[in-house]
Motif scaffolding. Structure first.
Motif, mmCIF file in Angstrom:
data_model
loop_
_atom_site.group_PDB
_atom_site.id
_atom_site.type_symbol
_atom_site.label_atom_id
_atom_site.label_comp_id
_atom_site.label_asym_id
_atom_site.label_seq_id
_atom_site.Cartn_x
_atom_site.Cartn_y
_atom_site.Cartn_z
ATOM 1 N N PRO A 158 -29.514 76.246 -4.946
ATOM 2 C CA PRO A 158 -29.472 76.093 -3.484
ATOM 3 C C PRO A 158 -30.614 76.772 -2.765
ATOM 4 O O PRO A 158 -30.956 76.399 -1.637
ATOM 5 N N GLY A 159 -31.258 77.740 -3.402
ATOM 6 C CA GLY A 159 -32.389 78.411 -2.785
ATOM 7 C C GLY A 159 -33.705 77.716 -3.015
ATOM 8 O O GLY A 159 -34.745 78.146 -2.488
ATOM 9 N N ARG A 160 -33.680 76.618 -3.797
ATOM 10 C CA ARG A 160 -34.923 75.912 -4.115
ATOM 11 C C ARG A 160 -34.770 74.409 -3.901
ATOM 12 O O ARG A 160 -35.339 73.603 -4.626
ATOM 13 N N LEU A 161 -34.016 74.021 -2.880
ATOM 14 C CA LEU A 161 -33.871 72.609 -2.561
ATOM 15 C C LEU A 161 -35.143 72.073 -1.913
ATOM 16 O O LEU A 161 -35.851 72.791 -1.205
ATOM 17 N N LEU A 162 -35.414 70.794 -2.143
ATOM 18 C CA LEU A 162 -36.437 70.068 -1.403
ATOM 19 C C LEU A 162 -35.718 69.253 -0.344
ATOM 20 O O LEU A 162 -34.786 68.506 -0.649
ATOM 21 N N GLN A 163 -36.126 69.378 0.918
ATOM 22 C CA GLN A 163 -35.494 68.645 2.005
ATOM 23 C C GLN A 163 -36.551 68.052 2.926
ATOM 24 O O GLN A 163 -37.695 68.523 2.955
ATOM 25 N N ASN A 164 -36.149 67.038 3.683
ATOM 26 C CA ASN A 164 -37.111 66.410 4.591
ATOM 27 C C ASN A 164 -37.198 67.137 5.930
ATOM 28 O O ASN A 164 -38.025 66.782 6.770
ATOM 29 N N SER A 165 -36.391 68.172 6.122
ATOM 30 C CA SER A 165 -36.329 68.863 7.409
ATOM 31 C C SER A 165 -37.025 70.224 7.400
ATOM 32 O O SER A 165 -36.937 70.964 8.379
ATOM 33 N N THR A 166 -37.704 70.543 6.307
ATOM 34 C CA THR A 166 -38.262 71.892 6.154
ATOM 35 C C THR A 166 -39.786 71.904 6.207
ATOM 36 O O THR A 166 -40.421 72.872 5.781
ATOM 37 N N GLY A 167 -40.397 70.851 6.728
ATOM 38 C CA GLY A 167 -41.845 70.844 6.893
ATOM 39 C C GLY A 167 -42.272 71.727 8.050
ATOM 40 O O GLY A 167 -41.500 71.985 8.971
ATOM 41 N N ARG A 168 -43.515 72.186 7.989
ATOM 42 C CA ARG A 168 -44.044 72.994 9.095
ATOM 43 C C ARG A 168 -45.532 72.710 9.263
ATOM 44 O O ARG A 168 -46.218 72.290 8.320
ATOM 45 N N ALA A 169 -46.012 72.914 10.464
ATOM 46 C CA ALA A 169 -47.416 72.657 10.769
ATOM 47 C C ALA A 169 -48.306 73.489 9.855
ATOM 48 O O ALA A 169 -48.024 74.653 9.556
ATOM 49 N N GLY A 170 -49.407 72.865 9.404
ATOM 50 C CA GLY A 170 -50.357 73.533 8.537
ATOM 51 C C GLY A 170 -50.239 73.154 7.077
ATOM 52 O O GLY A 170 -51.138 73.462 6.276
ATOM 53 N N LEU A 171 -49.156 72.466 6.704
ATOM 54 C CA LEU A 171 -48.973 72.074 5.305
ATOM 55 C C LEU A 171 -49.667 70.739 5.018
ATOM 56 O O LEU A 171 -49.576 69.801 5.812
ATOM 57 N N PRO A 172 -50.339 70.632 3.864
ATOM 58 C CA PRO A 172 -50.908 69.334 3.470
ATOM 59 C C PRO A 172 -49.809 68.397 3.002
ATOM 60 O O PRO A 172 -48.707 68.838 2.643
ATOM 61 N N LEU A 173 -50.103 67.105 2.994
ATOM 62 C CA LEU A 173 -49.181 66.090 2.496
ATOM 63 C C LEU A 173 -49.775 65.432 1.259
ATOM 64 O O LEU A 173 -50.929 64.985 1.279
ATOM 65 N N SER A 174 -48.996 65.373 0.179
ATOM 66 C CA SER A 174 -49.453 64.770 -1.069
ATOM 67 C C SER A 174 -48.496 63.663 -1.486
ATOM 68 O O SER A 174 -47.290 63.742 -1.227
ATOM 69 N N LEU A 175 -49.028 62.645 -2.154
ATOM 70 C CA LEU A 175 -48.232 61.491 -2.582
ATOM 71 C C LEU A 175 -48.445 61.265 -4.072
ATOM 72 O O LEU A 175 -49.570 61.093 -4.529
ATOM 73 N N SER A 176 -47.336 61.212 -4.842
ATOM 74 C CA SER A 176 -47.449 61.216 -6.304
ATOM 75 C C SER A 176 -47.613 59.838 -6.938
ATOM 76 O O SER A 176 -47.914 59.748 -8.124
ATOM 77 N N LYS A 177 -47.381 58.749 -6.197
ATOM 78 C CA LYS A 177 -47.583 57.403 -6.734
ATOM 79 C C LYS A 177 -48.329 56.556 -5.705
ATOM 80 O O LYS A 177 -48.166 56.757 -4.501
ATOM 81 N N PRO A 178 -49.090 55.573 -6.161
ATOM 82 C CA PRO A 178 -49.792 54.689 -5.219
ATOM 83 C C PRO A 178 -48.842 53.728 -4.530
ATOM 84 O O PRO A 178 -47.737 53.442 -5.010
#
Length: 330
Positions: A158-178
């Protein structure tokens, strides 16, 4: 040989209910939302995340999801593999590990032989085994269209979940598939042409990308499926209260996808995705063909993460909220 794609009106994740219609439907459904940080239901409907997350005891949460769709390719074994990888992706997108899955099969018994259904199930079994996930039965019904997928249960810290609501300004965006899976699959359905690069992309699990994201300390991610990159990014930016800036020239695209767009093989779902995000989009003079690829309805697409991971190109960044959820530049 029977072409499975000819037995369905839509194909893959492009057959989803349009995003805007779905949000209106769910808003009136009466389904409960998480009430506070101590509630057992940690992730529900409120941000449109990839799966539900429930706390069962200290140190463990359960991730629950279901995903199934009509044929995206004609080969039944490949379809089974693609559908299974797509369903498992929701667990990986939350930072979890899939533990057990159940088959979901709808079959037109008067029109398609059972040996094709067996090949679909064999494909699903191959992928779940590769994922280290138990496949324990499931449910089947007769239907006018063939449909297949999985209900999947996973576990996570629970302390290492990935969620769509936890982004913040300054973070890069990466995409793993074309991108480009939707238009290539639509061309396959229309012409019978086979695109091995698309199949290879769709059967690839997002397990490694998820592990890499967690190892890098990333906490914000989503997978890119039926609502396209723009649709899923809109939901992420909206839930996080930020704006996403995309460099269209940096977004990876499958070979043949741009040609498929130019020649008109754009799924209706991809056009609906673009229409949905258009009021929230600042795209300047970016051509419509580019925007359609960015909105292309993906099946078993990659992880979109707010951070950098190995092998995934950086396609943009999150910035302070500008009034639009997405800005596209090229």
């Amino acid at each position: 040989m029977k072409r499975l794609t000819q037995y369905a009106q839509g194909g893959g994740c492009a057959c989803k209910i349009p995003a805007g219609d779905l949000e209106r439907l769910l808003s009136g459904s009466g389904m409960p939302l998480p009430r506070d940080a101590e509630a057992e239901l940690l992730v529900g409907l409120d941000t449109g995340d990839d799966a539900a997350v429930v706390r069962v005891q200290d140190g463990t949460v359960i991730i629950s999801t279901a995903d199934f769709f009509t044929p995206v390719v004609d080969d039944p074994y490949d379809w089974g593999r693609i559908a299974a990888a797509n369903a498992l992706s929701d667990v990986y997108a939350m930072g979890g590990r899939p533990v057990v899955a159940l088959n979901l099969l709808c079959w037109p018994v008067d029109h398609l032989p059972y040996d094709l259904a067996a090949e679909v199930l064999r494909g699903g079994a191959e992928v779940t085994a590769r994922a280290g996930c138990h496949l324990a039965g499931g449910h089947s019904v007769t239907d006018v269209e063939p449909k297949y997928g999985l209900a999947v249960t996973g576990v996570a810290d629970p302390g290492r979940l990935l969620q769509n609501s936890t982004g913040r300004a300054g973070l890069p965006l990466s995409l793993s598939k074309p991108l480009g899976l939707g238009v290539l699959n639509n061309r396959h359905k229309s012409t019978g042409e086979v695109f091995p690069q698309a199949v290879e992309t769709m059967i690839r699990l997002n397990a490694e990308a998820s592990r890499d994201a967690l190892a890098a300390g990333i906490r914000c991610a989503t997978d890119v499926t039926g609502f396209g990159l723009l649709g899923h990014l809109h939901k992420l930016a909206r839930a996080s209260g930020v704006t996403a800036v995309i460099d269209a020239s940096a977004v990876p695209v499958l070979e043949g996808a741009e040609r498929a767009v130019r020649e008109g093989f754009v799924p209706g779902g991809s056009r609906r995705n673009l229409d949905w995000v258009a009021p929230h989009l600042d795209h300047g003079d970016v051509p419509e063909e580019t925007l359609l690829l960015l909105a292309d309805a993906q099946t078993s697409g990659g992880l979109l993460v707010a951070g950098e991971i190995p092998g995934a190109p950086v396609i943009g960044e999150l910035v302070e909220n500008t009034g639009h959820t997405i800005i596209v530049r090229h």
